[in-house]
Motif scaffolding. Structure first.
Motif, PDB file in Angstrom:
ATOM      1  N   LEU A 142       0.831  -1.204   0.000  1.00 37.58           N
ATOM      2  CA  LEU A 142       0.000   0.000   0.000  1.00 37.58           C
ATOM      3  C   LEU A 142       0.871   1.262   0.000  1.00 37.58           C
ATOM      4  N   ILE A 143       1.954   1.210   0.821  1.00 38.15           N
ATOM      5  CA  ILE A 143       2.874   2.374   0.849  1.00 38.15           C
ATOM      6  C   ILE A 143       3.511   2.588  -0.512  1.00 38.15           C
ATOM      7  N   LEU A 144       3.901   1.469  -1.135  1.00 36.26           N
ATOM      8  CA  LEU A 144       4.521   1.568  -2.470  1.00 36.26           C
ATOM      9  C   LEU A 144       3.559   2.169  -3.488  1.00 36.26           C
ATOM     10  N   ILE A 145       2.270   1.733  -3.385  1.00 29.16           N
ATOM     11  CA  ILE A 145       1.261   2.267  -4.308  1.00 29.16           C
ATOM     12  C   ILE A 145       1.082   3.761  -4.087  1.00 29.16           C
ATOM     13  N   VAL A 146       1.035   4.173  -2.818  1.00 29.75           N
ATOM     14  CA  VAL A 146       0.883   5.600  -2.515  1.00 29.75           C
ATOM     15  C   VAL A 146       2.065   6.392  -3.061  1.00 29.75           C
ATOM     16  N   ILE A 147       3.292   5.820  -2.882  1.00 30.40           N
ATOM     17  CA  ILE A 147       4.482   6.514  -3.389  1.00 30.40           C
ATOM     18  C   ILE A 147       4.427   6.654  -4.901  1.00 30.40           C
ATOM     19  N   LEU A 148       4.023   5.554  -5.557  1.00 34.14           N
ATOM     20  CA  LEU A 148       3.932   5.594  -7.021  1.00 34.14           C
ATOM     21  C   LEU A 148       2.889   6.604  -7.485  1.00 34.14           C
ATOM     22  N   VAL A 149       1.737   6.644  -6.770  1.00 33.65           N
ATOM     23  CA  VAL A 149       0.685   7.599  -7.133  1.00 33.65           C
ATOM     24  C   VAL A 149       1.183   9.029  -6.941  1.00 33.65           C
ATOM     25  N   LEU A 150       1.838   9.287  -5.797  1.00 34.01           N
ATOM     26  CA  LEU A 150       2.361  10.622  -5.553  1.00 34.01           C
ATOM     27  C   LEU A 150       3.411  11.011  -6.596  1.00 34.01           C
ATOM     28  N   PHE A 151       4.292  10.046  -6.861  1.00 28.99           N
ATOM     29  CA  PHE A 151       5.323  10.330  -7.874  1.00 28.99           C
ATOM     30  C   PHE A 151       4.694  10.608  -9.241  1.00 28.99           C
ATOM     31  N   GLY A 152       3.647   9.813  -9.577  1.00 24.09           N
ATOM     32  CA  GLY A 152       2.955  10.036 -10.851  1.00 24.09           C
ATOM     33  C   GLY A 152       2.282  11.399 -10.899  1.00 24.09           C
ATOM     34  N   LEU A 153       1.625  11.769  -9.771  1.00 22.64           N
ATOM     35  CA  LEU A 153       0.986  13.087  -9.719  1.00 22.64           C
ATOM     36  C   LEU A 153       2.016  14.205  -9.850  1.00 22.64           C
ATOM     37  N   MET A 154       3.163  14.024  -9.155  1.00 22.57           N
ATOM     38  CA  MET A 154       4.217  15.031  -9.254  1.00 22.57           C
ATOM     39  C   MET A 154       4.733  15.149 -10.697  1.00 22.57           C
ATOM     40  N   TRP A 155       4.873  14.007 -11.343  1.00 27.21           N
ATOM     41  CA  TRP A 155       5.390  14.030 -12.724  1.00 27.21           C
ATOM     42  C   TRP A 155       4.401  14.694 -13.690  1.00 27.21           C
ATOM     43  N   PHE A 156       3.128  14.340 -13.531  1.00 25.06           N
ATOM     44  CA  PHE A 156       2.102  14.962 -14.389  1.00 25.06           C
ATOM     45  C   PHE A 156       1.991  16.458 -14.117  1.00 25.06           C
ATOM     46  N   ASP A 157       2.129  16.830 -12.847  1.00 28.40           N
ATOM     47  CA  ASP A 157       2.092  18.252 -12.502  1.00 28.40           C
ATOM     48  C   ASP A 157       3.307  18.974 -13.079  1.00 28.40           C
ATOM     49  N   TYR A 158       4.449  18.291 -13.021  1.00 33.31           N
ATOM     50  CA  TYR A 158       5.673  18.891 -13.583  1.00 33.31           C
ATOM     51  C   TYR A 158       5.539  19.117 -15.088  1.00 33.31           C
ATOM     52  N   LEU A 159       4.877  18.161 -15.749  1.00 28.51           N
ATOM     53  CA  LEU A 159       4.678  18.279 -17.192  1.00 28.51           C
ATOM     54  C   LEU A 159       3.566  19.254 -17.542  1.00 28.51           C
ATOM     55  N   GLY A 160       2.790  19.679 -16.552  1.00 28.35           N
ATOM     56  CA  GLY A 160       1.717  20.623 -16.801  1.00 28.35           C
ATOM     57  C   GLY A 160       0.424  19.959 -17.203  1.00 28.35           C
ATOM     58  N   ILE A 161       0.327  18.640 -17.063  1.00 29.16           N
ATOM     59  CA  ILE A 161      -0.907  17.937 -17.432  1.00 29.16           C
ATOM     60  C   ILE A 161      -1.993  18.166 -16.392  1.00 29.16           C
ATOM     61  N   ILE A 162      -1.613  18.188 -15.120  1.00 28.04           N
ATOM     62  CA  ILE A 162      -2.557  18.497 -14.048  1.00 28.04           C
ATOM     63  C   ILE A 162      -2.041  19.691 -13.283  1.00 28.04           C
ATOM     64  N   GLN A 163      -2.875  20.320 -12.478  1.00 25.95           N
ATOM     65  CA  GLN A 163      -2.526  21.496 -11.709  1.00 25.95           C
ATOM     66  C   GLN A 163      -2.419  21.124 -10.225  1.00 25.95           C
ATOM     67  N   ALA A 164      -1.192  20.914  -9.735  1.00 26.59           N
ATOM     68  CA  ALA A 164      -0.973  20.619  -8.311  1.00 26.59           C
ATOM     69  C   ALA A 164       0.312  21.271  -7.838  1.00 26.59           C
ATOM     70  N   LYS A 165       0.606  22.427  -8.414  1.00 26.46           N
ATOM     71  CA  LYS A 165       1.877  23.075  -8.119  1.00 26.46           C
ATOM     72  C   LYS A 165       1.981  23.546  -6.674  1.00 26.46           C
ATOM     73  N   LYS A 166       0.874  24.057  -6.180  1.00 31.96           N
ATOM     74  CA  LYS A 166       0.899  24.556  -4.808  1.00 31.96           C
ATOM     75  C   LYS A 166       1.188  23.436  -3.827  1.00 31.96           C
ATOM     76  N   VAL A 167       0.669  22.233  -4.119  1.00 32.95           N
ATOM     77  CA  VAL A 167       0.845  21.098  -3.198  1.00 32.95           C
ATOM     78  C   VAL A 167       2.281  20.589  -3.248  1.00 32.95           C
TER      79      VAL A 167
END
Length: 210
Positions: A14-39
């Motif tokens: 479960l921890i690994l899944i959470v890490i992967l999800v967070l990393f994926g969200l960070m990557w998508f945010d970095y690419l500008g696909i989603i908006q989570a810059k403030k977080v």
């Protein structure tokens, strides 16, 4: 014991899944696909990354606004192209007009020089004629002051055209003074052949500037 191991693996997974999800969200945010810059901004600063700041339109309204901006930009470019063509055409017209004016100015200058040359030639001819007439008048006065036979001797030594000019001038002077010209008497004293030749030439040759 077995249940504890399964539970531990589940928690790790479960921890690994959470890490992967967070990393994926960070990557998508970095690419500008989603908006989570403030977080994720603190995380970016920690790892030294600069997130993508461009945003893609995410709604029909954004897409329409983007299309309008593109249309405005395209129209501005088109207007600039038209303006550039107009300026190029004006520049070409101005250059053509300048060339025409230069050509006209050169033609006028050439015409002026030609006119000045004609006037100079005419003035020279007039001066030449006036000098000749003045010289002929002096010869007539000189001959009138001589005895007729002496005057005829001088006339016989002159060219036929000069004799003709002298006779004409003598007649003009006599007409102006209201007296009779001595030309007839001079001719009568000249040899018949020479007198006939001079009379023939005087009737066929008009007065010239030469």
């Amino acid at each position: 014991m077995a249940r504890a191991r399964v539970l531990g693996k589940s928690i790790l997974l479960l921890i690994l899944i959470v890490i992967l999800v967070l990393f994926g969200l960070m990557w998508f945010d970095y690419l500008g696909i989603i908006q989570a810059k403030k977080v994720f901004a603190p995380v970016y600063r920690i790892i030294g990354l600069q997130p993508q700041t461009s945003t893609a339109p995410s709604s029909p309204a954004d897409l329409q606004e983007a299309d309008l901006d593109n249309d405005r930009f395209a129209k501005r470019l088109e207007a600039l192209d038209v303006r550039t063509e107009e300026l190029d055409k004006r520049e070409s017209d101005v250059e053509t007009a300048e060339n025409n004016n230069t050509q006209i100015a050169q033609e006028l200058e050439d015409q002026k020089k030609a006119q000045e040359e004609r006037e100079k030639t005419f003035n020279n001819q007039v001066k030449k004629y006036e000098d000749k007439k003045r010289n002929t008048e002096q010869i007539v006065q000189w001959l009138n002051g001589m005895q007729p036979d002496k005057a005829v001797e001088k006339l016989e030594g002159m060219p036929d055209q000069l004799v003709i000019d002298v006779f004409r001038q003598a007649e003009e002077d006599a007409q102006a003074a209201g007296t009779s010209a001595t030309t007839s008497y001079w001719i009568s004293l000249m040899p018949k052949e020479r007198a006939a030749e001079i009379l023939r030439k005087s009737q066929t040759k008009p007065t010239s500037l030469e």
